[in-house]
Every structure is written in structure tokens, then in C-alpha cells.
Design a protein around this motif. Structure first.
Motif, PDB file in Angstrom:
ATOM      1  N   VAL A  23      43.518  36.359  36.267  1.00 19.57           N
ATOM      2  CA  VAL A  23      44.557  35.485  36.192  1.00 19.57           C
ATOM      3  C   VAL A  23      43.744  33.736  36.527  1.00 19.57           C
ATOM      4  O   VAL A  23      42.496  33.395  36.272  1.00 19.57           O
ATOM      5  N   GLY A  28      51.144  29.493  35.303  1.00 16.85           N
ATOM      6  CA  GLY A  28      49.593  30.371  35.855  1.00 16.85           C
ATOM      7  C   GLY A  28      49.875  31.763  35.364  1.00 16.85           C
ATOM      8  O   GLY A  28      51.262  31.840  34.824  1.00 16.85           O
ATOM      9  N   ILE A  57      48.761  36.171  34.196  1.00 19.52           N
ATOM     10  CA  ILE A  57      47.755  37.658  34.665  1.00 19.52           C
ATOM     11  C   ILE A  57      47.327  38.068  33.046  1.00 19.52           C
ATOM     12  O   ILE A  57      48.395  38.179  32.549  1.00 19.52           O
ATOM     13  N   PRO A 100      50.388  32.525  40.824  1.00 20.33           N
ATOM     14  CA  PRO A 100      50.085  33.468  41.393  1.00 20.33           C
ATOM     15  C   PRO A 100      48.841  33.478  42.141  1.00 20.33           C
ATOM     16  O   PRO A 100      47.489  32.121  41.592  1.00 20.33           O
ATOM     17  N   GLU A 108      44.965  34.017  43.646  1.00 15.66           N
ATOM     18  CA  GLU A 108      43.342  34.771  43.004  1.00 15.66           C
ATOM     19  C   GLU A 108      43.631  36.247  43.017  1.00 15.66           C
ATOM     20  O   GLU A 108      42.361  36.926  42.149  1.00 15.66           O
TER      21      GLU A 108
END
Length: 449
Positions: free
Chosen positions: A59, A68, A70, A97, A99
Motif C-alpha cells: 500500500v 493511494g 495497491i 487506503p 495500511e
């Protein structure tokens, strides 16, 4: 927006702009490898989750849309190949997002997104699933639920969604940390029924189970025991000293009853010459073993004057009564001692606590340690992995990270550890290159134990 604090080395930074690193940094201690580097010093690697298939989710704080992302790191010979799973854009999928990522019984991975308030389409938080691929397929992202406004105001600095846990029936429990408003309290625990998660009742309601009182400053963590009780810590909570507490939230004892909460330990109720005997400011998620014993850390104090944080345990009462508190380790700076020790100068743990398959307590420290504590070059090691026996004593193992003028590698740990098998993953703020004495963007690293 959540603000994260870290140490900045007093040198000019060099942007690496690279996604793959050699398997082992030059001069680094055996077992420590940098496997991915951020493409920007401003896109911080805030969390990892290691999967059983050898892949690693990462992340980051910014990503291509600024909200953010992923990533998935896939082993590729002696390197890891990065791929983008989700770039958040503060739309119906949310943004920023958390962590913390958690796997369910089937191996799918779950996490929380936080609201951004950029436009009307952006919800006040989301629950998402990273769906495990079938044979030959790819991981996919799916928004499962949008959080109700009744959770509370997450616009206050320091407020956000934290960890989630599952019960055996597949229900999910989550924690939202709030800004301690009079109406919303300092946080809420909520439940998302399994029928919502599996799509049986996709419009089912998110249930608020418990609201933390305004004395519960910064509740975080969250683990679950076999009886359904939930546990975590408060960095600055407590009714008396407000220097931290360990909390328990329990399901109702009667049908349709209310969930109840209490502090099972408050820190710094006893002091020795102004120093908190049991430490202060617990940080990170605690760990829980099969017997229900809890393990965690405080980021400072402990013992008399020399404490730089502790590792603590809490043993549940046999039949009613109070939990039994104990200290497993106190991090110290041995004054006037010129004998190198494994934990010389290692201090201030402030990350999640894990238990490995042997029952050892694992956590990171963000700072401390010396390359040569008694020689000419007393260069600081910025962070390390410590492994401590739950039986107590001072047996400790420290993986030395980057050392100025000596060792290349990760510099200043940034995220909590994740564990699969005997391998620990984490992230750093910077990467230090000893031959050139320069710093570049942070890395994902792994430690094979």
C-alpha cells in the motif's frame, strides 16, 4: 487527512526512480533484502501484506492519482515484479487506503479505504476485497461496501479506518478511529455481516457495535480471541494518566444485549522518580496467542530512567478478576558499558506486534542501535527487527539495517511487519547507499529468518 511522522536524514535526497532492486543491498547483513523501491520519494510505502503464494501486496500513500494505490509484487527469479492492482481516485471506490490488510479463510485479502471529500461521488470510507485468482488468473479489486455516515466524522486529522478481523462465521469487524468529538466519541467498532461480504444480502446494513468514550484517545490495533472479545490499545487513552491503555470490547452476555468495553490495563499508574514503571504510549496492534495472552509494546519509558520502550504481556484472569500484567523486555541504553550487545541502543518500538510459529515476539524499532558502540565510529542504525522470547529475559535478536558510512540498505522503518512462514516484510522511508553516501526513495524489504 492522516499525517504520518518520520525522521528525515540531514542530507540531500536522490530520487531513485526505480522499481526493481538487486536481491541484496551491498554490504547488508545476510537475510535482509530490498525487493522493491518506490518510484518517488513522496510516495511512501505505508504497508505490506505477504500472501501464502509468495506474492506481496504493498500500500502506498500517493500513487498515479494522488489518492493511494495497491501494488502486487510477484517473485520473478531473484527479483520481484511489480504490478498495479488499484489506483484510488476518490470516486465511488474511495481513496487513501489504510495500511492494514487482512486475509480471510479462503485467502482473499480485505482492507479499508478512507473518504477524501473531493466530490459528491466519494463515500465516507469503503470496504474492499482483493479477490484471490483462480488457476492462471490475476488478483482483482472489488469494492464491497460503503461506510455509513453514522460511523462519524473522519475529516479530523488522525481519524481513519484501521484494522479488520474475521470470526469463524465469516463476519467482519472493523475499527474506525475518530477525533474524539462529543457525539462520535473517540472511535467505533462496527460489524459487516457475512451475507454482505459474500453478496447474499449486498444491501445489508453495517452494524455499529460499540462507541469508545472520549477518554479513549487514539484507539488502534484490534485482535479477536476465541470467545469473540476484541482487544487493542490507546496511544494516549486511560482515565487517570492519559498515557495509554489496553482495551477490551466484549459481545453481549444476553441476546440482543449491548456490547461493553473497558480498559484492562492503564499505563503509568505507578512511577519511579517520574518514569513510568510499565512504560507509556502503547503503539501498534497487539498479538494474541491460543491461550488468549496478549503481547504488545510501549514506545517509551519502562523501568527506571533507562527505559526506551517495552514489550509487555497481559494474561487473562482464570475466573473473573483482573488481567495479569508483565514486562518481557525493556529497551535500554546501557550507560558506561563498552561491550557490544545485540540490543545496544535499540529503542522506541512503535509498530504492530506479531508471534511467529515458534511463539517468538516480533516487532520493528524505528531507530536506535550502533554499528560500533565502543569504537571510533558510533554510527546509528535506523531501525531493526527484534525477536524476543515470551518467557522474558533479555534474549533479543536485532537485524541491523542501514548504517551511515558503513552499510547500504533500508533506512528508517516506516510500516509494521507482515509475516509468512519465516519471512518478515516491511518498508522504509529511505534507502541509503554507503559507497556514495546518498539517500533515495524508500523500499520494501524482506528478512529471511
Amino acid at each position: 487527512m492522516t499525517h504520518r511522522h518520520f525522521l528525515t536524514p540531514l542530507v540531500d535526497c536522490v530520487v531513485a526512480g526505480m522499481a526493481l532492486l538487486p536481491a541484496s543491498p551491498s554490504g547488508a547483513k545476510s537475510g535482509l533484502e530490498a525487493i522493491y523501491q518506490s518510484t518517488s520519494t513522496g510516495d511512501y510505502l505505508i504497508g505490506t501484506h505477504a500472501n501464502a503464494d509468495g506474492t506481496v501486496f504493498v500500500v502506498t500513500s500517493v500513487g498515479p492519482n494522488g489518492d493511494g494505490q495497491i501494488l502486487l509484487l510477484t517473485p520473478d527469479h531473484k527479483k520481484y515484479k511489480p504490478s498495479l492492482i488499484k489506483a484510488f481516485a476518490c470516486d465511488i471506490d474511495g481513496g487513501r487506503p489504510s495500511e492494514a490488510l487482512v486475509a480471510d479463510a479462503a485467502g482473499n485479502v480485505w482492507g479499508m479505504g478512507n473518504g477524501c471529500n473531493d466530490n459528491g461521488a466519494d463515500p465516507q470510507g469503503t470496504l474492499f476485497e482483493l479477490v484471490k485468482p483462480q488457476s492462471g488468473g490475476h488478483w482483482t479489486f472489488k469494492t464491497v461496501a460503503q461506510m455509513p455516515a453514522s460511523i462519524g466524522n473522519l475529516d479530523v486529522v488522525g481519524s481513519d479506518y484501521r484494522s479488520v478481523v474475521f470470526d469463524k462465521a465469516g463476519n467482519l469487524y472493523g475499527l474506525a478511529t475518530l477525533g474524539c468529538g462529543a457525539d462520535d466519541g473517540c472511535g467505533k467498532i462496527f460489524k459487516v455481516p457475512a451475507a454482505v461480504l459474500d453478496g447474499t444480502k449486498p444491501k445489508g446494513k453495517v452494524q455499529i457495535l460499540y462507541t469508545f468514550p472520549t477518554t479513549s484517545s487514539q484507539p488502534t490495533g484490534m485482535v479477536r480471541d476465541k470467545k469473540g472479545n476484541l482487544f487493542g490499545v490507546e496511544y494516549a487513552g486511560g482515565d487517570t494518566m492519559h498515557l495509554g491503555a489496553v482495551w477490551e470490547v466484549s459481545p453481549p452476555v444476553t441476546k440482543n444485549g449491548a456490547w461493553t468495553g473497558r480498559n484492562i490495563h492503564e499505563f503509568c499508574l505507578t512511577q519511579n522518580s517520574g518514569s513510568c514503571d510499565d512504560g507509556e504510549n502503547p503503539a501498534g496492534m497487539p498479538a494474541i496467542d491460543g491461550k488468549g495472552d496478549l503481547f504488545g509494546t510501549t514506545s517509551s519509558d519502562g523501568g527506571s530512567h533507562t527505559g526506551n520502550g517495552t514489550v509487555w504481556t497481559l494474561v487473562p484472569p482464570v475466573s473473573g478478576g483482573d488481567w495479569t500484567f508483565g514486562q518481557t523486555h525493556v529497551f535500554r541504553d546501557p550507560q558506561g558499558v563498552c561491550t557490544p550487545t545485540t540490543d545496544y541502543g535499540v529503542h522506541h518500538p512503535q509498530f504492530n506486534t506479531l508471534l511467529d510459529k515458534k511463539g517468538q515476539i516480533l516487532t520493528f524499532t524505528q531507530s536506535g542501535g550502533f554499528f560500533d558502540p565502543c569504537g571510533t565510529f558510533q554510527s546509528a542504525i535506523n531501525g531493526g527487527l527484534v525477536s524476543i522470547s515470551p518467557l522474558g529475559g533479555d534474549a533479543i535478536v536485532n537485524n541491523q539495517f542501514a548504517v551511515q558510512q558503513h552499510v547500504s540498505g533500508p533506512y528508517t522503518i516506516f510500516s509494521s511487519p507482515s509475516l509468512v512462514g519465516d519471512t518478515v516484510f516491511g518498508t522504509s522511508v529511505w534507502y541509503y547507499d554507503a559507497p556514495t553516501d546518498t539517500y533515495s526513495a524508500g523500499v520494501v524489504f524482506k528478512i529471511t529468518r
